[in-house]
Design a protein around this motif. Sequence first.
Motif, PDB file in Angstrom:
ATOM      1  N   PRO A 174      64.837  11.110 -50.751  1.00 14.02           N
ATOM      2  CA  PRO A 174      64.619  10.730 -52.157  1.00 14.02           C
ATOM      3  C   PRO A 174      63.130  10.721 -52.544  1.00 14.02           C
ATOM      4  CG  PRO A 174      66.244   9.276 -51.153  1.00 14.02           C
ATOM      5  CD  PRO A 174      65.656  10.100 -50.047  1.00 14.02           C
ATOM      6  N   GLU A 178      61.521  12.858 -55.611  1.00  7.53           N
ATOM      7  CA  GLU A 178      60.699  12.237 -56.653  1.00  7.53           C
ATOM      8  C   GLU A 178      59.388  13.000 -56.815  1.00  7.53           C
ATOM      9  OE1 GLU A 178      61.034   9.788 -58.733  1.00  7.53           O
ATOM     10  OE2 GLU A 178      62.861   8.739 -58.124  1.00  7.53           O
ATOM     11  N   ARG A 188      66.672  18.120 -63.380  1.00  5.52           N
ATOM     12  CA  ARG A 188      67.607  17.715 -62.323  1.00  5.52           C
ATOM     13  C   ARG A 188      67.171  18.358 -61.008  1.00  5.52           C
ATOM     14  NH1 ARG A 188      73.317  19.578 -64.625  1.00  5.52           N
ATOM     15  NH2 ARG A 188      72.284  21.549 -64.192  1.00  5.52           N
ATOM     16  N   ALA A 204      70.473  14.373 -51.108  1.00  2.00           N
ATOM     17  CA  ALA A 204      69.753  13.603 -52.127  1.00  2.00           C
ATOM     18  C   ALA A 204      69.842  14.352 -53.445  1.00  2.00           C
ATOM     19  CB  ALA A 204      68.290  13.405 -51.725  1.00  2.00           C
ATOM     20  N   CYS A 205      69.910  13.629 -54.549  1.00  2.00           N
ATOM     21  CA  CYS A 205      69.893  14.269 -55.870  1.00  2.00           C
ATOM     22  C   CYS A 205      69.250  13.325 -56.877  1.00  2.00           C
ATOM     23  CB  CYS A 205      71.301  14.680 -56.313  1.00  2.00           C
ATOM     24  SG  CYS A 205      72.441  13.301 -56.520  1.00  2.00           S
ATOM     25  N   HIS A 206      68.747  13.902 -57.962  1.00  2.00           N
ATOM     26  CA  HIS A 206      68.029  13.115 -58.961  1.00  2.00           C
ATOM     27  C   HIS A 206      68.164  13.799 -60.311  1.00  2.00           C
ATOM     28  CE1 HIS A 206      65.204  10.146 -60.371  1.00  2.00           C
ATOM     29  NE2 HIS A 206      64.398  11.073 -60.855  1.00  2.00           N
ATOM     30  N   SER A 207      68.181  12.999 -61.384  1.00  2.00           N
ATOM     31  CA  SER A 207      68.322  13.552 -62.731  1.00  2.00           C
ATOM     32  C   SER A 207      67.573  12.676 -63.726  1.00  2.00           C
ATOM     33  CB  SER A 207      69.802  13.643 -63.117  1.00  2.00           C
ATOM     34  OG  SER A 207      69.948  14.029 -64.478  1.00  2.00           O
ATOM     35  N   ARG A 208      67.089  13.309 -64.805  1.00  2.00           N
ATOM     36  CA  ARG A 208      66.457  12.538 -65.871  1.00  2.00           C
ATOM     37  C   ARG A 208      67.486  11.860 -66.766  1.00  2.00           C
ATOM     38  NH1 ARG A 208      61.106  13.449 -65.896  1.00  2.00           N
ATOM     39  NH2 ARG A 208      60.343  15.412 -65.010  1.00  2.00           N
ATOM     40  N   SER A 211      71.087   6.510 -65.662  1.00  2.00           N
ATOM     41  CA  SER A 211      71.642   6.244 -64.336  1.00  2.00           C
ATOM     42  C   SER A 211      73.161   6.127 -64.332  1.00  2.00           C
ATOM     43  CB  SER A 211      71.038   4.952 -63.765  1.00  2.00           C
ATOM     44  OG  SER A 211      71.272   3.874 -64.655  1.00  2.00           O
TER      45      SER A 211
END
Length: 571
Positions: A174, A178, A188, A204-208, A211
Amino acid sequence: MASLFVIQGADQGKRFELKTAKPVALGRDNSNAIRLHDTEVSRRHAEVRPVDDQSFRIVDLGSANGTFVNGKPVDQSPLKSGDRVQLGQTVMLFNEGPAPQERDFTTRVDVFQNASAEDRSAILKSIPAGEGSRILQAPEVAGGWLRDRLVNLSVMYRATQAISHVADLDSLLPQILELVFESIGADRGAILLKDEENRLVTRACHSRAPSDSKEQIKISSSIVEHVLEQGQGVITSDAPGDKRFSPAQSIVDYGIREAICVPVQGRHVSLGVIYADIQTGSGFALTGPAGKEGPRGRFTQDHLMLMVAIGHQAGLAIENTLFYQAKLQAERLAAVGQTIATLSHHIKNILQGIRGGSYLIDMGLNEKDETIVRRGWTIVEKNQGKIYNLVMDMLSFSKDREPALEPTDLNEITSDVIELMQSRAQELGVELIWRPDANLPQVMIDPDGIHRAILNIVTNAIDAAEGVAGAKVTVATSFDPASGNAKVAITDNGVGIPESEISSIFQIFASTKGARGTGLGLPVSQKIVREHGGKIVVTSELGHGSTFLIELPMRQTELKSGTGETPAIVG
């Protein structure tokens, strides 16, 4: 000069020089020129014999576990520089030449002092050492050309910082993601790694997006396969227009304006991919890694180069984390294997004793001879005691515990040990002397734990004094009000301990008593005393005996008014 350097085992780091023109014996016994503290090494295991002035050969002396050169069992074998010699769990590197010497650079640099007031230099500029890391973490504080050059360097600096401080993949990935978002301004992103069956798994994944959003990130398999097969990072904005990708997997169909995908590259293989994209309709204006605004809504070649560099850094970090975890697992397995092998050896000896005693009992019953039965029962009973002590030592050493403190008469505890060991001392021809301190107050200790600690050390002292003319062991208690220490001193006039071995006597399974010792007694005693906040101090003179001083730091409590109670000492 030829030498053997221990690279694995209980004596790791030691170098043994082969100075003599005579055969040099290796083994567990004190009589060997090279003594190895390895329970799987025989008493006299092998010899290194000189062939001529410059060559040697190793000869196995009928050892139980064999001698190995470069992984192959040998009865005898010539040795050459670089050969790995294994005896039990000990691996040594043979070197024919002289031991490596450090290069001396002291004459190459001269730090001079100013001879006169005229001979001086002026410091023009200065900057604190911590300023470098501050600028790399916040490059915008710099100005002009330096700011542009520091932006990319700052990203790699922070990547290195994250990687060097995290040893757990679930925490590391993560942080890397970041960093990707901050560096290239994606909407994303995800990190996909290969599992044991070579399948890609999202780690791991992340998005604007908020939540609580249930948005699913769609990733083109054609893009991922190309990145893995070719080992190349790619930027794509219209997959149907690119012949490398199938129209059926157009990223436009999934509302993606642009995507960037780079390999997570280890030392030799790709471990997975880092993926990031910008969605259609995103108004996010990209800023290039060098601080210059790039084309609106488009990834640049600079972004791709930075992502490839981050992917490579991430790959090395992931490999290092996996190597570290594998090393820990291997060390645990090695420790378990050594423990099982050592305990099996001790249990086998105890069972042999029980079998011998049982045979005498059976013979005595058949012949109706009570004397033989009693002799056999004595042997069985003695070996039952060995099993009990072994199990109790294993339990004491296997887990940390808080001592169950209670007001205790230390003289009474020690006297019980003396009474228990008196018959053994007489059997071995050792005089056991007891000198209690009559003024010793009650102390707050764990009586069972301290009893076992003293018992183990007294047992060792009696064994050490066996066979010595006028053999004796003296046990004395005392209390030092100035330091607040309660003390138990166990002194013998036995064989003593070489100074070079004093530091290793508290290592688990390091026993000098051969089949009679488990190598658990002293480590257990030290562990118990440390749990009380105390220490064991050892002094010894070879050929004259040893003293083990148990020091238990205490503090005296206030007397309750009018109770007339003996003051207690609490840890």
